[in-house]
Scaffold this motif. Sequence first.
Motif, PDB file in Angstrom:
ATOM      1  N   GLN A  18       0.831  -1.206   0.000  1.00 17.43           N
ATOM      2  CA  GLN A  18       0.000   0.000   0.000  1.00 17.43           C
ATOM      3  C   GLN A  18       0.869   1.261   0.000  1.00 17.43           C
ATOM      4  N   VAL A  19       1.867   1.284   0.864  1.00 18.08           N
ATOM      5  CA  VAL A  19       2.769   2.434   0.943  1.00 18.08           C
ATOM      6  C   VAL A  19       3.548   2.585  -0.365  1.00 18.08           C
ATOM      7  N   LEU A  20       4.022   1.495  -0.929  1.00 20.02           N
ATOM      8  CA  LEU A  20       4.752   1.533  -2.191  1.00 20.02           C
ATOM      9  C   LEU A  20       3.894   2.149  -3.300  1.00 20.02           C
ATOM     10  N   GLU A  21       2.647   1.744  -3.379  1.00 19.75           N
ATOM     11  CA  GLU A  21       1.749   2.284  -4.402  1.00 19.75           C
ATOM     12  C   GLU A  21       1.549   3.792  -4.218  1.00 19.75           C
ATOM     13  N   LEU A  22       1.438   4.233  -2.983  1.00 22.84           N
ATOM     14  CA  LEU A  22       1.262   5.659  -2.725  1.00 22.84           C
ATOM     15  C   LEU A  22       2.542   6.446  -3.009  1.00 22.84           C
ATOM     16  N   VAL A  23       3.702   5.862  -2.696  1.00 21.64           N
ATOM     17  CA  VAL A  23       4.986   6.495  -3.032  1.00 21.64           C
ATOM     18  C   VAL A  23       5.081   6.647  -4.548  1.00 21.64           C
ATOM     19  N   PHE A  27       3.097  10.719  -3.534  1.00 25.11           N
ATOM     20  CA  PHE A  27       2.736  11.250  -2.220  1.00 25.11           C
ATOM     21  C   PHE A  27       3.935  11.263  -1.280  1.00 25.11           C
ATOM     22  N   SER A  28       3.995  12.262  -0.411  1.00 26.33           N
ATOM     23  CA  SER A  28       5.040  12.343   0.608  1.00 26.33           C
ATOM     24  C   SER A  28       4.677  11.415   1.770  1.00 26.33           C
ATOM     25  N   ALA A  29       5.631  11.174   2.648  1.00 26.05           N
ATOM     26  CA  ALA A  29       5.376  10.339   3.825  1.00 26.05           C
ATOM     27  C   ALA A  29       4.261  10.948   4.678  1.00 26.05           C
ATOM     28  N   LYS A  30       4.259  12.251   4.802  1.00 24.30           N
ATOM     29  CA  LYS A  30       3.230  12.925   5.602  1.00 24.30           C
ATOM     30  C   LYS A  30       1.847  12.759   4.963  1.00 24.30           C
ATOM     31  N   GLN A  31       1.769  12.899   3.649  1.00 21.95           N
ATOM     32  CA  GLN A  31       0.499  12.726   2.944  1.00 21.95           C
ATOM     33  C   GLN A  31       0.007  11.280   3.041  1.00 21.95           C
ATOM     34  N   ILE A  32       0.927  10.341   2.903  1.00 20.73           N
ATOM     35  CA  ILE A  32       0.569   8.926   3.018  1.00 20.73           C
ATOM     36  C   ILE A  32       0.051   8.639   4.415  1.00 20.73           C
ATOM     37  N   ALA A  33       0.741   9.164   5.420  1.00 21.79           N
ATOM     38  CA  ALA A  33       0.342   8.949   6.814  1.00 21.79           C
ATOM     39  C   ALA A  33      -1.079   9.440   7.060  1.00 21.79           C
ATOM     40  N   CYS A  34      -1.394  10.610   6.568  1.00 20.39           N
ATOM     41  CA  CYS A  34      -2.745  11.158   6.737  1.00 20.39           C
ATOM     42  C   CYS A  34      -3.771  10.300   6.013  1.00 20.39           C
ATOM     43  N   GLN A  35      -3.419   9.828   4.847  1.00 16.35           N
ATOM     44  CA  GLN A  35      -4.349   9.063   4.029  1.00 16.35           C
ATOM     45  C   GLN A  35      -4.671   7.700   4.633  1.00 16.35           C
ATOM     46  N   ILE A  36      -3.676   7.039   5.234  1.00 20.33           N
ATOM     47  CA  ILE A  36      -3.933   5.687   5.749  1.00 20.33           C
ATOM     48  C   ILE A  36      -4.007   5.626   7.274  1.00 20.33           C
ATOM     49  N   GLY A  37      -3.838   6.762   7.931  1.00 21.09           N
ATOM     50  CA  GLY A  37      -4.057   6.831   9.368  1.00 21.09           C
ATOM     51  C   GLY A  37      -2.960   6.265  10.253  1.00 21.09           C
ATOM     52  N   ILE A  38      -1.706   6.465   9.825  1.00 21.75           N
ATOM     53  CA  ILE A  38      -0.575   6.069  10.670  1.00 21.75           C
ATOM     54  C   ILE A  38       0.389   7.248  10.769  1.00 21.75           C
ATOM     55  N   ALA A  39       1.385   7.133  11.619  1.00 28.05           N
ATOM     56  CA  ALA A  39       2.345   8.221  11.819  1.00 28.05           C
ATOM     57  C   ALA A  39       3.307   8.332  10.632  1.00 28.05           C
TER      58      ALA A  39
END
Length: 77
Positions: A18-23, A27-39
């Motif tokens: 999931q993170v790989l697909e968003l990268v 998306f930035s780490a901060k944007q990914i975090a907000c989108q999937i609800g983790i730090a």
Amino acid sequence: MVWSSVETRPDLTNREQQVLELVAGGFSAKQIACQIGIAPRTVEGHIETVRLKMRARNKTHLVTQAVQAGVLKIQAS
């Protein structure tokens, strides 16, 4: 380097995939975090783990390696 066989293809967890697909989506780490609800630091940890599993030098190389390995599919918009 091109992955030449299924046995050398890295085994990613669902979250890592999931993170790989968003990268790959830019998306930035901060944007990914907000989108999937983790730090954001957790996202960065997932990115680093995937980078190591894919033997990539950086995020750009990571996405290239993932596409070549068949771990990530590119879809036309």
